[in-house]
Scaffold this motif. Structure first.
Motif, PDB file in Angstrom:
ATOM      1  N   PHE A 155       0.835  -0.820  -0.030  1.00  0.00           N
ATOM      2  CA  PHE A 155       0.149   0.145  -0.595  1.00  0.00           C
ATOM      3  C   PHE A 155       0.670   1.416  -0.162  1.00  0.00           C
ATOM      4  N   ASP A 156       1.396   1.369  -1.238  1.00  0.00           N
ATOM      5  CA  ASP A 156       2.598   2.514  -1.641  1.00  0.00           C
ATOM      6  C   ASP A 156       1.301   4.055  -0.653  1.00  0.00           C
ATOM      7  N   GLU A 157       0.529   3.935  -1.846  1.00  0.00           N
ATOM      8  CA  GLU A 157      -0.207   5.066  -1.576  1.00  0.00           C
ATOM      9  C   GLU A 157      -0.337   5.862   0.046  1.00  0.00           C
ATOM     10  N   LEU A 158      -0.357   4.582   0.941  1.00  0.00           N
ATOM     11  CA  LEU A 158      -0.638   4.892   2.591  1.00  0.00           C
ATOM     12  C   LEU A 158       1.029   5.672   2.997  1.00  0.00           C
ATOM     13  N   ILE A 159       2.167   5.081   2.516  1.00  0.00           N
ATOM     14  CA  ILE A 159       3.211   5.654   3.191  1.00  0.00           C
ATOM     15  C   ILE A 159       3.588   7.024   2.310  1.00  0.00           C
ATOM     16  N   VAL A 160       3.383   6.812   1.662  1.00  0.00           N
ATOM     17  CA  VAL A 160       3.665   8.411   0.195  1.00  0.00           C
ATOM     18  C   VAL A 160       2.505   9.486   1.146  1.00  0.00           C
ATOM     19  N   GLU A 214       2.959  17.697   3.983  1.00  0.00           N
ATOM     20  CA  GLU A 214       2.380  18.298   4.234  1.00  0.00           C
ATOM     21  C   GLU A 214       1.145  17.554   5.527  1.00  0.00           C
ATOM     22  N   THR A 215       1.531  15.845   5.612  1.00  0.00           N
ATOM     23  CA  THR A 215       1.287  15.759   6.567  1.00  0.00           C
ATOM     24  C   THR A 215       2.054  15.144   7.455  1.00  0.00           C
ATOM     25  N   VAL A 216       3.407  15.430   7.523  1.00  0.00           N
ATOM     26  CA  VAL A 216       4.420  15.759   8.333  1.00  0.00           C
ATOM     27  C   VAL A 216       3.622  16.651   9.153  1.00  0.00           C
ATOM     28  N   GLN A 217       4.126  17.975   8.614  1.00  0.00           N
ATOM     29  CA  GLN A 217       3.824  18.894   9.227  1.00  0.00           C
ATOM     30  C   GLN A 217       2.043  19.043  10.281  1.00  0.00           C
ATOM     31  N   ALA A 218       1.172  18.412   9.965  1.00  0.00           N
ATOM     32  CA  ALA A 218       0.303  18.444  11.035  1.00  0.00           C
ATOM     33  C   ALA A 218       0.623  17.814  11.808  1.00  0.00           C
ATOM     34  N   LEU A 219       0.979  16.545  11.336  1.00  0.00           N
ATOM     35  CA  LEU A 219       1.665  15.596  12.837  1.00  0.00           C
ATOM     36  C   LEU A 219       2.696  16.235  13.608  1.00  0.00           C
ATOM     37  N   SER A 229      -8.244   3.495   3.915  1.00  0.00           N
ATOM     38  CA  SER A 229      -7.657   2.422   1.955  1.00  0.00           C
ATOM     39  C   SER A 229      -8.913   2.807   1.145  1.00  0.00           C
ATOM     40  N   THR A 230      -8.192   2.550   0.066  1.00  0.00           N
ATOM     41  CA  THR A 230      -8.823   3.321  -1.468  1.00  0.00           C
ATOM     42  C   THR A 230      -8.748   2.172  -1.793  1.00  0.00           C
ATOM     43  N   LYS A 231      -7.768   1.399  -1.641  1.00  0.00           N
ATOM     44  CA  LYS A 231      -7.265  -0.236  -2.022  1.00  0.00           C
ATOM     45  C   LYS A 231      -7.975  -0.767  -2.421  1.00  0.00           C
ATOM     46  N   CYS A 251     -10.410   7.446   7.618  1.00  0.00           N
ATOM     47  CA  CYS A 251     -10.155   8.640   5.939  1.00  0.00           C
ATOM     48  C   CYS A 251      -9.721   7.462   4.792  1.00  0.00           C
ATOM     49  N   THR A 252      -9.191   8.444   3.601  1.00  0.00           N
ATOM     50  CA  THR A 252      -8.889   8.056   2.548  1.00  0.00           C
ATOM     51  C   THR A 252      -7.652   8.255   2.516  1.00  0.00           C
ATOM     52  N   CYS A 253      -6.619   7.844   1.458  1.00  0.00           N
ATOM     53  CA  CYS A 253      -5.126   8.953   1.675  1.00  0.00           C
ATOM     54  C   CYS A 253      -5.316  10.598   1.177  1.00  0.00           C
ATOM     55  N   SER A 254      -6.245  10.362   0.069  1.00  0.00           N
ATOM     56  CA  SER A 254      -6.581  11.950  -0.310  1.00  0.00           C
ATOM     57  C   SER A 254      -6.846  12.987   0.790  1.00  0.00           C
ATOM     58  N   THR A 255      -7.133  11.986   1.635  1.00  0.00           N
ATOM     59  CA  THR A 255      -8.286  13.565   2.476  1.00  0.00           C
ATOM     60  C   THR A 255      -7.183  12.544   4.207  1.00  0.00           C
ATOM     61  N   LEU A 256      -6.091  11.755   4.259  1.00  0.00           N
ATOM     62  CA  LEU A 256      -5.383  12.172   5.166  1.00  0.00           C
ATOM     63  C   LEU A 256      -4.587  13.165   5.932  1.00  0.00           C
ATOM     64  N   THR A 257      -4.094  14.068   5.141  1.00  0.00           N
ATOM     65  CA  THR A 257      -3.466  15.450   6.408  1.00  0.00           C
ATOM     66  C   THR A 257      -4.831  16.130   6.839  1.00  0.00           C
ATOM     67  N   GLU A 258      -6.090  16.847   5.525  1.00  0.00           N
ATOM     68  CA  GLU A 258      -7.258  16.971   6.357  1.00  0.00           C
ATOM     69  C   GLU A 258      -7.998  16.351   8.242  1.00  0.00           C
TER      70      GLU A 258
END
Length: 163
Positions: free
Chosen positions: A13-18, A24-29, A100-102, A124-131
């Motif tokens: 599930f490379d999409e989740l790792i990316v 942006e996600t690291v900044q949110a964390l 998950s989206t896969k 959530c999905t990968c596309s909405t993870l950061t938000e």
């Protein structure tokens, strides 16, 4: 050190790792006070380097005999929506996300959505993870109570006339 554990189980599930390692996600964390990110990347093609996420300590591995220790040490678990990962995290009393989206149209996605509707985990999905990370309120999650297998065994005994 506040820790996020991300698991993809035995899948790829490379999409989740990316998504989780994006700036942006690291900044949110880090805005939420998380300082350590542990990634279980499974069969994926990506194994991020330890220095690839500024401002967090990053560890990545493919597989271990058990991820129980990583779950126990984590303050937040983000899972690929695998039933085992979600239930193990919730059973350990950890705040759990499912992303998950896969896995569309399968039992794991259905389970994750139901657990979300019951306020046991965030979905959530990968596309909405950061938000979702930016807006999350973990205080709204309800504890996931473990099953009671003795009740089922008692029912079977009674139904079969053993008792």
């Amino acid at each position: 050190m506040k820790t996020v554990f991300v698991t993809v189980g035995t899948t790829s599930f490379d999409e989740l790792i990316v998504s989780i390692t994006s700036p942006e996600t690291v900044q949110a964390l880090t805005a939420r006070g998380y300082e350590r990110l542990v990634l279980q990347v499974g069969r994926g093609s990506l194994v991020p380097a330890a220095d690839s996420c500024p401002h967090v300590t990053l560890e990545a591995y493919r597989f271990k005999d058990s991820i129980a220790e990583d779950i126990e040490q984590a303050d937040l678990v983000i899972s690929h929506a695998g039933a085992g990962s979600c239930l193990e995290s919730l059973g350990a009393g950890k705040s759990c996300w499912s992303s998950s989206t896969k896995m569309m149209n399968n039992h794991q996605l259905e389970m994750a959505r139901q657990l979300h509707m019951d306020s046991h985990l965030l979905y959530c999905t990968c596309s909405t993870l950061t938000e979702t990370l930016r807006a999350m309120d973990l205080s709204v999650l309800q504890p996931f109570l473990p099953g009671q297998p003795k009740n089922f065994a008692h029912f079977l005994d009674k139904a079969l006339g053993v008792q």
